[in-house]
Design a protein around this motif. Structure first.
Motif, short mmCIF file in Angstrom:
data_model
loop_
_atom_site.label_atom_id
_atom_site.label_comp_id
_atom_site.label_asym_id
_atom_site.label_seq_id
_atom_site.Cartn_x
_atom_site.Cartn_y
_atom_site.Cartn_z
N ARG A 79 0.52 -1.04 0.09
CA ARG A 79 0.06 0.02 -0.21
C ARG A 79 0.59 1.33 -0.08
NH1 ARG A 79 -2.90 -2.43 4.68
NH2 ARG A 79 -4.06 -3.83 4.08
N LYS A 80 2.15 0.90 0.67
CA LYS A 80 3.07 2.46 0.65
C LYS A 80 3.42 2.63 -0.52
CE LYS A 80 6.57 4.41 3.23
NZ LYS A 80 7.75 4.07 4.09
N ALA A 81 4.19 1.54 -0.77
CA ALA A 81 4.30 1.26 -2.29
C ALA A 81 3.94 2.28 -3.39
CB ALA A 81 5.35 0.94 -2.98
N VAL A 82 2.65 1.71 -3.28
CA VAL A 82 0.83 2.67 -4.33
C VAL A 82 0.82 3.85 -4.14
CG1 VAL A 82 -1.24 2.67 -5.26
CG2 VAL A 82 -0.13 -0.08 -4.98
N ASP A 83 1.21 4.01 -2.79
CA ASP A 83 0.82 5.98 -2.50
C ASP A 83 1.97 6.32 -3.14
OD1 ASP A 83 -1.62 5.08 -1.36
OD2 ASP A 83 -0.43 5.13 1.11
N LEU A 84 3.45 5.61 -2.31
CA LEU A 84 4.61 7.06 -3.09
C LEU A 84 4.09 7.39 -4.43
CD1 LEU A 84 6.84 4.88 -0.82
CD2 LEU A 84 5.81 7.45 -0.61
N ALA A 85 3.57 6.28 -5.11
CA ALA A 85 3.83 6.22 -7.11
C ALA A 85 2.69 7.26 -7.03
CB ALA A 85 3.55 4.25 -7.45
N ASP A 86 1.37 7.34 -6.01
CA ASP A 86 0.25 8.90 -6.74
C ASP A 86 0.39 9.23 -6.57
OD1 ASP A 86 -2.53 8.46 -7.04
OD2 ASP A 86 -2.77 9.28 -5.07
N PRO A 282 -1.01 10.39 -0.72
CA PRO A 282 -0.72 10.77 -2.02
C PRO A 282 -2.43 12.19 -2.52
CG PRO A 282 -2.43 9.05 -0.17
CD PRO A 282 -1.25 9.60 0.22
N ALA A 283 -2.10 11.78 -3.78
CA ALA A 283 -2.75 13.12 -3.85
C ALA A 283 -4.13 13.05 -3.28
CB ALA A 283 -2.50 13.15 -5.56
N LYS A 284 -4.79 12.17 -3.19
CA LYS A 284 -6.27 11.67 -2.86
C LYS A 284 -6.68 12.67 -1.77
CE LYS A 284 -6.53 7.68 -1.26
NZ LYS A 284 -6.56 5.85 -1.57
N LEU A 285 -5.71 12.27 -1.00
CA LEU A 285 -5.90 13.05 0.74
C LEU A 285 -5.17 13.73 0.71
CD1 LEU A 285 -6.00 12.52 3.88
CD2 LEU A 285 -4.08 11.20 3.58
N ARG A 286 -4.22 15.02 -0.12
CA ARG A 286 -3.67 16.07 -0.35
C ARG A 286 -4.72 17.48 -0.79
NH1 ARG A 286 0.50 14.65 -2.79
NH2 ARG A 286 -0.36 15.61 -4.55
#
Length: 298
Positions: A79-86, A282-286
């Protein structure tokens, strides 16, 4: 060869966290039968029973406990890797999952959460309300919204409302029958609508005056576990209710409810958006963080 798909592994963890298929299926947005099938397929593939099932419960087997302990950190890393890619996205995408209480959700639904949906219509937004505080990181939530004093100290905190003012209210019909309390001690002769918290304990009403703070286990024959029910009961003259000014504002304005003991109640820190501390979000949370900074009100 990988002995389980990512979806199957996520399914096992979700069922172990929720202790059943129905709640886990809601989290994963699939049917209970599909979830059960995923786990059955995985168990058949690896040749090990991960859950002991009865008609009333679903419990990890000893092998299942070891399996979940091993895969949970790996899934968190994925999940962390996906968030970093996001982070490389310029627009939010995917699903934003928020954990909050029912009362907090009512306060922020229109000015924050629905506004988020209006700005980012392609986003899926899932709001989960529950009384008990949960580990949002472990349960796959992007963020939580709670009163400031309930937020864990290791979280990044962003205020939404500056303060919340508690109020004690009753209906005109109630006061015509029983009179108004002048000091908190008078409440011992009144019928109070008591609130049961998520922990199971009954909430003790909190007071403060001239620097002195104290609580009271008020008497009452009606105990409820949801503030909107308390509000409705107070409107019907069932007793005095301890609520917040935001919730009863319209009732006070049109005299459906009357406030008492104002001088004995002080505001407490308001709602906050909170999320796990990390270098990148991630962009969605930002996008949600930026919106909260824009619309936060006093």
């Amino acid at each position: 060869m990988l002995r389980g798909t990512l979806a199957e592994l996520e399914a096992v963890v979700a069922v172990s966290v929720h202790g059943g298929f129905r709640a886990a299926a809601r989290e994963l947005d699939i049917s209970s039968s599909a979830l059960s099938q995923q786990i059955a397929v995985l168990e058949a593939r690896i040749g090990v029973r991960l859950f002991n099932r009865t008609t009333r419960s679903v419990v990890l087997s000893s092998a299942g406990e070891q399996f979940v302990a091993e895969i949970t950190p790996a899934l968190a890393a994925i999940r962390k890797a996906v968030d970093l890619a996001d982070e490389h996205r310029t627009e939010p995408s995917g699903t934003l999952r928020i954990n909050t209480s029912v009362g907090a959700a009512r306060m922020v639904l229109n000015p924050v959460l629905l506004e988020y949906k209006r700005r980012y219509p392609q986003m899926a937004v899932e709001i989960v309300t529950e009384g008990a505080l949960v580990d949002i990181n472990a349960q796959g939530f992007d963020a939580g919204i709670r009163i400031r004093e309930a937020v864990p100290s290791d979280m990044v905190i962003l205020p939404i409302s500056r303060s919340v003012r508690p109020v004690i209210v009753g209906s005109p019909r109630y006061f015509e029958r029983f009179g108004r309390p002048s000091v908190p001690a008078d409440l011992m002769d009144h019928d109070c609508i008591r609130g049961r918290m998520a922990s199971g304990s009954v909430y003790h009403w909190e007071f403060e005056r001239h620097g002195e703070t104290f609580t009271m286990n008020v008497p009452g024959l009606l105990t409820l576990d949801e503030s909107d029910l308390m509000l409705r009961a107070a409107r019907e003259g069932a007793g005095l209710a301890y609520l917040n000014s935001w919730q009863v504002g319209p009732d006070l304005a049109n005299n459906t409810l009357i406030e008492v003991l104002e001088d004995w109640l002080s505001p407490y820190p308001g709602l906050c958006l909170y999320y796990p501390g990390r270098r990148h979000i991630p962009a969605k949370l930002r996008a949600l963080v930026d919106l909260v900074r824009e619309v936060a009100w006093d």
